[in-house]
Motif scaffolding. Structure first.
Motif, PDB file in Angstrom:
ATOM      1  N   ARG A  50      -1.256  -8.196  -5.059  1.00  0.00           N
ATOM      2  CA  ARG A  50      -1.216  -8.866  -6.355  1.00  0.00           C
ATOM      3  C   ARG A  50      -0.776  -7.919  -7.465  1.00  0.00           C
ATOM      4  NH1 ARG A  50      -6.878 -11.629  -6.511  1.00  0.00           N
ATOM      5  NH2 ARG A  50      -7.307 -10.345  -4.670  1.00  0.00           N
ATOM      6  N   THR A 107       1.139 -12.227   2.319  1.00  0.00           N
ATOM      7  CA  THR A 107       0.495 -12.033   3.627  1.00  0.00           C
ATOM      8  C   THR A 107      -0.975 -11.652   3.540  1.00  0.00           C
ATOM      9  OG1 THR A 107       1.307  -9.789   3.560  1.00  0.00           O
ATOM     10  CG2 THR A 107       2.555 -11.350   4.886  1.00  0.00           C
ATOM     11  N   ALA A 108      -1.396 -10.991   2.470  1.00  0.00           N
ATOM     12  CA  ALA A 108      -2.780 -10.529   2.411  1.00  0.00           C
ATOM     13  C   ALA A 108      -3.604 -11.332   1.411  1.00  0.00           C
ATOM     14  CB  ALA A 108      -2.833  -9.033   2.067  1.00  0.00           C
ATOM     15  N   LEU A 109      -3.100 -12.516   1.065  1.00  0.00           N
ATOM     16  CA  LEU A 109      -3.816 -13.315   0.068  1.00  0.00           C
ATOM     17  C   LEU A 109      -4.482 -14.522   0.715  1.00  0.00           C
ATOM     18  CD1 LEU A 109      -1.116 -13.329  -2.748  1.00  0.00           C
ATOM     19  CD2 LEU A 109      -2.990 -11.714  -2.384  1.00  0.00           C
ATOM     20  N   SER A 168      -8.202  -3.571  -2.084  1.00  0.00           N
ATOM     21  CA  SER A 168      -7.982  -4.254  -0.805  1.00  0.00           C
ATOM     22  C   SER A 168      -6.496  -4.552  -0.642  1.00  0.00           C
ATOM     23  CB  SER A 168      -8.783  -5.549  -0.772  1.00  0.00           C
ATOM     24  OG  SER A 168      -8.136  -6.566  -1.505  1.00  0.00           O
ATOM     25  N   GLY A 169      -6.109  -4.927   0.582  1.00  0.00           N
ATOM     26  CA  GLY A 169      -4.707  -5.241   0.860  1.00  0.00           C
ATOM     27  C   GLY A 169      -4.165  -6.299  -0.090  1.00  0.00           C
ATOM     28  N   GLY A 170      -4.940  -7.352  -0.285  1.00  0.00           N
ATOM     29  CA  GLY A 170      -4.485  -8.445  -1.143  1.00  0.00           C
ATOM     30  C   GLY A 170      -4.489  -8.079  -2.616  1.00  0.00           C
ATOM     31  N   MET A 171      -5.379  -7.157  -3.021  1.00  0.00           N
ATOM     32  CA  MET A 171      -5.378  -6.724  -4.420  1.00  0.00           C
ATOM     33  C   MET A 171      -4.121  -5.903  -4.696  1.00  0.00           C
ATOM     34  SD  MET A 171      -9.404  -5.796  -4.639  1.00  0.00           S
ATOM     35  CE  MET A 171      -9.831  -5.732  -6.327  1.00  0.00           C
ATOM     36  N   THR A 223       0.822  -1.199   0.000  1.00  0.00           N
ATOM     37  CA  THR A 223       0.000   0.000   0.000  1.00  0.00           C
ATOM     38  C   THR A 223       0.860   1.254   0.000  1.00  0.00           C
ATOM     39  OG1 THR A 223      -1.489  -1.331   1.286  1.00  0.00           O
ATOM     40  CG2 THR A 223      -2.086   0.951   1.019  1.00  0.00           C
ATOM     41  N   GLN A 255      -3.146 -17.351  -3.105  1.00  0.00           N
ATOM     42  CA  GLN A 255      -1.728 -17.481  -2.816  1.00  0.00           C
ATOM     43  C   GLN A 255      -1.115 -18.639  -3.616  1.00  0.00           C
ATOM     44  OE1 GLN A 255      -0.491 -18.615   1.255  1.00  0.00           O
ATOM     45  NE2 GLN A 255       0.742 -16.785   1.104  1.00  0.00           N
TER      46      GLN A 255
END
Ligand SMILES: Nc1ncnc2c1ncn2[C@@H]1O[C@H](COP(=O)(O)OP(=O)(O)OP(=O)(O)O)[C@@H](O)[C@H]1O
Ligand SMILES: Nc1ncnc2c1ncn2[C@@H]1O[C@H](COP(=O)(O)OP(=O)(O)OP(=O)(O)O)[C@@H](O)[C@H]1O
Ligand SMILES: [Mg+2]
Ligand SMILES: [Mg+2]
Lengths: 270, 292
Positions: B166, B187-189, B160-163, B103, B194
């Motif tokens: 990616r 970590t955010a997936l 989002s964190g995982g987006m 982020t 993942q």
């Protein structure tokens, strides 16, 4: 656990506008959080977990639906008391810590705002908090940029614990910690929950952690709550194909766990 | 051996100067990664994993107060012997990094589509916006983003964190680097996404001989992904060896404590942790290398 939920999420929807598009981040979600429980929230990346956390904190209001905290509607503008009672450990600790403030100053501010402890005692409280999350007190003089990812994450946890809130939303709180520090932090959280009757909403992708800490689990996919049950039930008798696919992909470190995972993932398949 | 190593780190030291003097945080790290090899660096939070990766990338050296010594060979070339311009040109092309904190690593004032275009331009200066958008969309789909158009039009804070994670992964792979520095990439997936991103990295390793330095606290993922492991504790490598050897026959007291602290799917609660012990400072253990 008492019968009155500490928090009720009722028919909550949240939409965002991005250019011409409307993104429905949370789509008609309802669930209760029982006083004193640890509720795990798991699911797809981008399924609305952090959005729910942010609404519980009052960072923005739902587009539709309501949030009831101890029998009362959570207002859009939170009183100081509500801000003390509900805390959030954000997924990205760097964005929640002021880059120009030292760690000690950030923690001190949290205590000052909520009038926690006598002013003369506050430096001692801060030192104890840092020790509890396994941080060397001399790190407190640094700014967030001078810390590692996991050190920052522990500062955020320490800050959320500082005011002994009633409801703490933890958004991926241990993802940047090595497993030794993680175990210490999780045990600390557990002790505090038992000693003070705290309630946790624990957002995580780590299902092995979930299995060991959560009372109940909520599973999200594409903005919807698709499954909500006791932890043992979620693992042993998953009610949706998605939950089963999550279980089947859990990375493990031993053959024993791999065998268990594979048998869990097959359970209930007709 | 050294000739075909993509990365060869020798006696790397790092210290920070502050008002009260100087603190050393890396005390002489040796680490090498062969072409097409996946090497994991695991260990204590705050032990020096991210700074090691940032020194290899060359950004740590530009941090005020940081002092770096030792030798880093990249494809046999001493990184210190390269000019600043040359080093900058390597970054994002031959060598790329997935940052621990996506982020903040993604520039907040540009849309993702613009950031992707910039990365592609580093290798192909003439690439058009449309072509960049098409290629960006393709690679985002490969990291399981099913509405790439929306993501390309978004700012990082709208994802989002995982987006975001990616997006970082996609940007680091898009120029097919020789060396990928992946600092906590998953970590955010969720576990299914993942698995998909790991497969993508593995494909790149196989098709391009990419070498990977994989930093992670998730030892289950490390066990699945890495060929070899280095365990770091307080700025020193304490054990190194092939993945199976580290998991089946951990010999250093710190490695043993680390493995004992993993929460198990079989349950039993969060493990009780022994206090930090002096034995963690014992000398390094090196397992026999399996050649070939
Ligand atoms: N401020 C915003 N503006 C526009 N879209 C947003 C905003 N915040 C979130 N979204 C979108 O809402 C959806 C849900 O995001 P959210 O961050 O809640 O996911 P998440 O479940 O926490 O995912 P992760 O596990 O990756 O952290 C995503 O599609 C995201 O892009
Ligand atoms: N700018 C800085 N000034 C002083 N010390 C620093 C600075 N940046 C990092 N450090 C220290 O260097 C050490 C190594 O940091 P690094 O970020 O490499 O840890 P890490 O192994 O990646 O940990 P984590 O797993 O928590 O991400 C830490 O103890 C950190 O506090
Ligand atoms: Mg999130
Ligand atoms: Mg790090």
């Amino acid at each position: 656990m008492t019968s009155e939920p500490i928090l009720s999420v009722i028919d909550v929807t949240k939409r965002f506008t991005v250019g011409q598009r409307v993104v429905t981040a949370v789509d008609g979600v309802s669930f209760d959080v029982a006083e004193g429980e640890c509720l795990a929230v798991v699911g797809e990346s981008g399924s609305g977990k952090s959005t729910i956390a942010n609404m519980i904190l009052g960072l923005y209001p739902p587009s539709e639906g309501s949030l009831i905290f101890r029998g009362r509607d959570l207002p859009e503008r939170r009183t100081l008391e509500l801000r003390r009672q509900i805390q959030l450990v954000q997924q990205n600790p760097l964005s929640s810590l002021n880059p120009r403030r030292s760690i000690a100053a950030s923690l001190r501010l949290a205590l000052d705002v909520h009038g926690y402890g006598a002013p003369a005692e506050r430096p001692g409280i801060i030192e104890d908090l840092l020790a509890e999350v396994g941080l060397d007190p001399h790190l407190a003089r640094r700014s967030p940029a001078g810390l590692s990812g996991g050190q920052r994450q522990r500062v955020a946890i320490a800050r959320a614990l500082a005011c002994r809130s009633d409801l703490i939303v933890l958004d991926e709180p241990t993802s940047a910690l090595d497993v030794i520090v993680q175990a210490r932090v999780l045990r600390l959280l557990e002790e505090l929950r038992r000693a003070h009757g705290l309630t946790y909403i624990f957002i995580t992708h780590d299902l092995s952690v979930v299995r060991n800490v959560a009372d109940r689990v909520a599973v999200f996919q594409r903005g919807k709550l698709i499954e909500f049950a006791a932890t043992a039930r979620i693992f042993e008798d998953p009610g949706t194909e998605y939950t089963r696919s999550l279980i089947s992909a859990i990375p493990v470190v031993s053959e024993e766990e791999a065998a268990l995972r594979d048998s869990l993932a097959r359970a209930g398949v007709p | 051996m050294t000739a075909q190593d993509t990365l060869d780190i020798q006696n790397l030291r790092l210290s920070f100067r502050n008002w009260s003097g100087s603190v050393e945080v890396l005390h002489g790290i040796d680490l090498r990664i062969a072409r097409g090899e996946r090497v994991a660096l695991v260990g204590e939070s705050g032990s020096g994993k991210s700074v090691t990766a940032r020194i290899v990338l060359g950004t740590m050296q530009e941090t005020p107060g940081a002092r770096v010594s030792g030798r880093i060979l990249f494809g046999g070339r001493d990184l210190d012997a390269m000019s600043r311009t040359e080093r900058r040109a390597v970054r994002g092309t031959a060598m790329s990094m997935i940052f621990q904190d996506p982020t903040t690593a993604l520039n907040p004032v540009y849309r993702i589509g613009t950031l992707v275009h910039e990365v592609l331009k580093r290798r192909e200066p003439a690439i058009t916006a449309e072509e960049a958008r098409r290629r960006g969309g393709d690679i985002l789909r490969e990291v399981s983003i099913d509405d790439p158009e929306r993501v390309l039009d978004s700012f990082a804070f709208q994802l989002s964190g995982g987006m975001n994670q990616r997006v970082m992964i996609a940007m680091s792979l898009i120029n097919e680097p020789q060396l990928l520095l992946a600092d906590e990439p998953g970590t955010a997936l969720d576990v299914t996404v993942q698995a998909q991103t790991l497969k993508l990295m593995r494909d790149l390793v196989e098709s391009h001989g990419t070498s990977v330095l994989f930093i992670s606290h998730n030892l289950g993922v490390v066990r699945e992904f890495a060929d070899r492991i280095y365990v770091i504790y307080r700025g020193r490598i304490v054990e190194r060896g092939p993945t199976a050897a580290i998991f089946e026959d951990p010999r250093h007291p710190y490695t043993r404590a680390l493995l004992a602290a993993i929460p198990r799917l079989t349950g039993g609660g969060i493990p009780e942790i022994a206090e930090r012990s002096d034995s963690f400072l014992a000398p390094m253990v090196a397992h026999e290398e399996v050649m070939g």
